[in-house]
Design an enzyme around this catalytic site. Structure first.
Site, PDB file in Angstrom:
ATOM      1  N   ASP A 107       0.925  -1.229  -0.295  1.00 18.66           N
ATOM      2  CA  ASP A 107       0.040   0.251   0.392  1.00 18.66           C
ATOM      3  C   ASP A 107       1.085   1.202  -0.425  1.00 18.66           C
ATOM      4  O   ASP A 107       0.622   2.733   0.049  1.00 18.66           O
ATOM      5  CB  ASP A 107      -0.983   0.281   1.203  1.00 18.66           C
ATOM      6  N   HIS A 122       7.044  -7.357  -1.404  1.00 15.21           N
ATOM      7  CA  HIS A 122       5.877  -7.797  -2.355  1.00 15.21           C
ATOM      8  C   HIS A 122       5.552  -6.739  -3.490  1.00 15.21           C
ATOM      9  O   HIS A 122       4.650  -7.219  -4.087  1.00 15.21           O
ATOM     10  CB  HIS A 122       4.523  -8.638  -1.495  1.00 15.21           C
ATOM     11  N   CYS A 133       7.584  -9.006 -22.120  1.00 14.73           N
ATOM     12  CA  CYS A 133       8.012  -7.827 -22.916  1.00 14.73           C
ATOM     13  C   CYS A 133       8.856  -7.279 -21.348  1.00 14.73           C
ATOM     14  O   CYS A 133       9.675  -6.329 -21.365  1.00 14.73           O
ATOM     15  CB  CYS A 133       8.110  -7.069 -23.837  1.00 14.73           C
TER      16      CYS A 133
END
Length: 276
Positions: A107, A122, A133
């Site tokens: 967040d 994360h 790509c």
């Protein structure tokens, strides 16, 4: 500062453990609940089944459902503000007490509160990557593209429950359209680590180094249910480093902890900041 849920005796035990030591902080979803973002595994949290990486990449229906939920939930995430716990950690970093924050949250509220040495274990919610790509775009750009393809969707679903990973809880997403990468036509995915996906090795190495840069480890608002966070507690314990946990409910790291306070993080971190 203490409250009815955080006794002075509990704060004193935490202060005694950390006084005179620098410490690294590992945070989980419980740190952000007072900002209006629900957690995954708190005592009062409903059962949740986050989408896995395998589901996202392997099933178009799952992928459509995810982006529809995220499209609505992102509006809420953009409006959230840091709480007193985030701000207390930032102040302690500025005073040289906190060596850095390793967060399992996506967040960005630690940075918004003023913390500078933050590892987003994360990833974070405001970038999107092409899995083919590697092109990275902002979540704002993705929002504009989703809005153009689904102009009435947010209005049609109205107010919904927000999930802890910036998603909204929506039952039906039939007909929702998801754009492809404008560079190669590949699959777009939030630039965050999903369940079933590994945290990049370089990021893990930096996090271990951050733990080693302190003299204690403080866990705040995490049940340590997944290895991505628990490994740092195991590492600290193995190296003889004191480990303090502030979390409502049990955690997988309790047997390794020097101290576990079953209290809310905001009030406890405020009290720790004031006492140190």
């Amino acid at each position: 500062m203490t409250t009815a849920t955080t006794s002075q005796a509990e704060v004193d035990r935490l202060v005694d453990l950390l006084r005179g030591r620098t410490f690294t902080v590992l945070t989980g979803a419980g740190v952000s609940t007072d900002s209006g973002i629900p957690d995954y595994r708190g005592p009062d949290s409903p059962p949740r089944n986050p989408m896995t990486y395998q589901q996202f990449v392997g099933d178009e229906g799952f992928r459509r459902h995810y982006w529809a939920r995220n499209h609505v939930g992102w509006r809420h995430m953009r409006r959230t503000d840091p709480n007193d716990g985030h701000r207390a950690l930032a102040r302690m970093e500025q005073r040289g007490l906190v060596t850095g924050v390793i967060t399992q949250n996506v967040d960005l509220l630690h940075q918004a509160a003023g913390s500078e040495r933050v590892i987003d274990l994360h990833g974070h919610y405001n970038e999107v990557i092409c899995l083919q790509c590697g092109t990275v775009i902002s979540r704002t750009q993705m929002h504009e593209r989703l809005e153009a393809l689904n102009p009435d969707f947010s209005r049609e679903v109205g107010d919904v429950e927000i999930a802890p990973d910036a998603d909204a809880v929506i039952e039906s997403t039939t007909g929702f359209r998801v754009p492809a990468c404008t560079v190669c036509g590949g699959m777009l995915k939030p630039y965050i680590v999903y369940f079933g996906e590994n945290v990049p090795k370089e990021r893990v190495a930096r996090a271990f180094a951050m733990v080693d840069s302190g003299e204690a480890l403080l866990v705040a608002g995490s049940s340590l249910a997944v290895m991505s966070g628990l490994r740092f507690v195991r590492h600290a314990h193995k190296n003889g480093m004191p480990v303090a946990i502030v979390n409502r409910g049990t955690t997988r790291g309790d047997e390794l902890a020097t101290l576990h306070l079953h209290t809310g993080t905001s009030e406890t971190l405020q009290a720790l900041d004031a006492a140190l």
